[in-house]
Design a protein around this motif. Sequence first.
Motif, PDB file in Angstrom:
ATOM      1  N   HIS A 145       0.835  -1.203   0.000  1.00 49.43           N
ATOM      2  CA  HIS A 145       0.000   0.000   0.000  1.00 49.43           C
ATOM      3  C   HIS A 145       0.870   1.253   0.000  1.00 49.43           C
ATOM      4  O   HIS A 145       2.067   1.192   0.281  1.00 49.43           O
ATOM      5  N   THR A 158      -4.352   0.637  -1.474  1.00 54.33           N
ATOM      6  CA  THR A 158      -3.880  -0.750  -1.405  1.00 54.33           C
ATOM      7  C   THR A 158      -3.992  -1.377  -2.783  1.00 54.33           C
ATOM      8  O   THR A 158      -4.999  -1.195  -3.479  1.00 54.33           O
ATOM      9  N   GLU A 186      -6.302   1.845   7.104  1.00 56.77           N
ATOM     10  CA  GLU A 186      -6.399   0.646   7.926  1.00 56.77           C
ATOM     11  C   GLU A 186      -6.194  -0.566   7.030  1.00 56.77           C
ATOM     12  O   GLU A 186      -6.407  -0.498   5.814  1.00 56.77           O
ATOM     13  N   THR A 187      -5.782  -1.655   7.616  1.00 60.16           N
ATOM     14  CA  THR A 187      -5.486  -2.856   6.838  1.00 60.16           C
ATOM     15  C   THR A 187      -6.772  -3.497   6.339  1.00 60.16           C
ATOM     16  O   THR A 187      -7.737  -3.647   7.099  1.00 60.16           O
TER      17      THR A 187
END
Length: 595
Positions: A145, A158, A186-187
């Motif tokens: 990302h 991402t 955020e993932t």
Amino acid sequence: MIAAASLDLAVIGNCNIAALIDAGGAIVWGCWPRLDGDPLFSALVGGSAPTHGFFSIGFDETATRHQTYERNTAIVRTVLTAPDGASFSITDFVPRFRQFGRVYRPLMIVRIVEPLSGMPSIRVRMRPSDDEGRASTGMVAGSNHVRYVVDGRAVRLTTDASINHVVGENLFVLTRPLTFIVHPDETLADSAERIGRDFHERTAAHWRDWVRALNVPFEWQDVVIRAAITLQLCSFEDTGAIVAALTTSIPEAPGTERTWDYRFCWIRDAYFTVHALNRVGATPTMEKFIDYVTNIIALERGPSLKPLYRIVPEDALDEITLPALPGYRGQGPVRIGNAARDQLQHDVYGSVILAARQMFFDERLPKKGDEALFRLLEPLGMCALRHALTPDAGIWEYRERTGIHTHSATMCWVACDRLARIAEKLGLAADAAKWRTSADDLRAIILARAWNANGFFAGTLDGADLDASVLLLHELGIVEAGDERFVATVDRIGADLGHGGHIRRYIAPDDFGTPTVAFTICSFWYVDALAAIGRVEEARTLFEDLIAHRNPLGLLSEDIDPATGELWGNFPQTYSMSGLIVAAMRLSRSWEAGK
């Protein structure tokens, strides 16, 4: 570089955020984290050759371009072909689908890039805006990302593409499908490729199910479906607000400072959207809008309703200009906020009551309007009575003059008239009689004072100027379409305000000079009026001409230059798309006749 050359733009969104994509597949406009937020992508108003505020994926050389929506969805596909025949596609969407018993509408833009032929060499450039149009300066690369610092917050891209290619904006050969996802910092719960594929399928299914439930006319079905989807994308589902358009500061005409921010909820414009969506059976938008208005009525601290509010009504709405942005094609100023909020516009009372009226009469609705809602609306009727014959800025929001506008007075009559009908429906005989008397008295005054001795209904009471808004008099019910005074007014507007069937709002000079472009909703009102007075074939011909001026994706802005046919004004304009739906529903042959 990206060049904002026209309004040949596609819209994607999920009733939380939206983005505009140009014909070359670049995202050139999109606000974050909601429809009226700071623009994450601002190139549309970044001048003739913006250096930031976009997310482009493309060839370095000039390519042929073909762009379409996936049928009956808000998913757009752009195909780019290089001179050597190499080609690839970009599929863009904002996820929206049902999950866990509710609609999932994340802060997320998904871009799926696929090679189609040859060995396409492409370049990816993600250059978001920061701080009201300035270039973002913070960028940190991760393993899969890139993190961008935007307006004190972080936004993440991402991807399963090479991060080095993305960060360095390097040219590379597209040998396999790639997915790019713009989202909060955020993932993600899964790989970009699997999320992109899954969300694409579910989003497409959601929109096709939504379209399947629409009540469309026999003719112009694809035109109406695209307009209905576009109107839905202009709603902010979290609060029920409906924005007038998704952009700010697209000039109403070339070389003018008529550049306004339309990313807010005008009560009047929202009514037109609700009315059009109701015509095709998309009533949940109305129900959410009534919730939004109920909150406004309950929380409004001023003596009267304002003409517009933020999509979260309590938020500030000051009008300022943004020096960092040169404007659409370099034509500024670029404004955020809108000073029209502080104007008096008396038609707002009738607009609220018209929007709420269906709640009392539509048996399909799970929650019907009741006496409690009627009592909430009654004070608006009292305000309408009090203000009906007093000056305001009018439907066109004049900034330097006021008058007793015929449309505003008529909408105040509408408030009284519809309250009488609602009270009768609820069996409240005394209330019905009270509001009927008030409506009848007001109607007599309006019609007497709006009629000009030169043979038309004027734009102001006791006035002499033509105004296209009086085309709505029959639609609102204050006169019959066959009334010779209304027929004469339609004829006069067509002759004096028309240009090949394209109707200007008015021709008298205003605060910014004499208008030169046609206001698209006025042209649809003219089509409706022609049909109502029996000139149906003429109305159909003009309607066909109007829809031929839509951009290649089937969308309309606020204005059309009648001399060139070019689209101007904020985009996509709910006024225009609403007018298209209503006119199509009125003019279409019935399903029985079309067999």
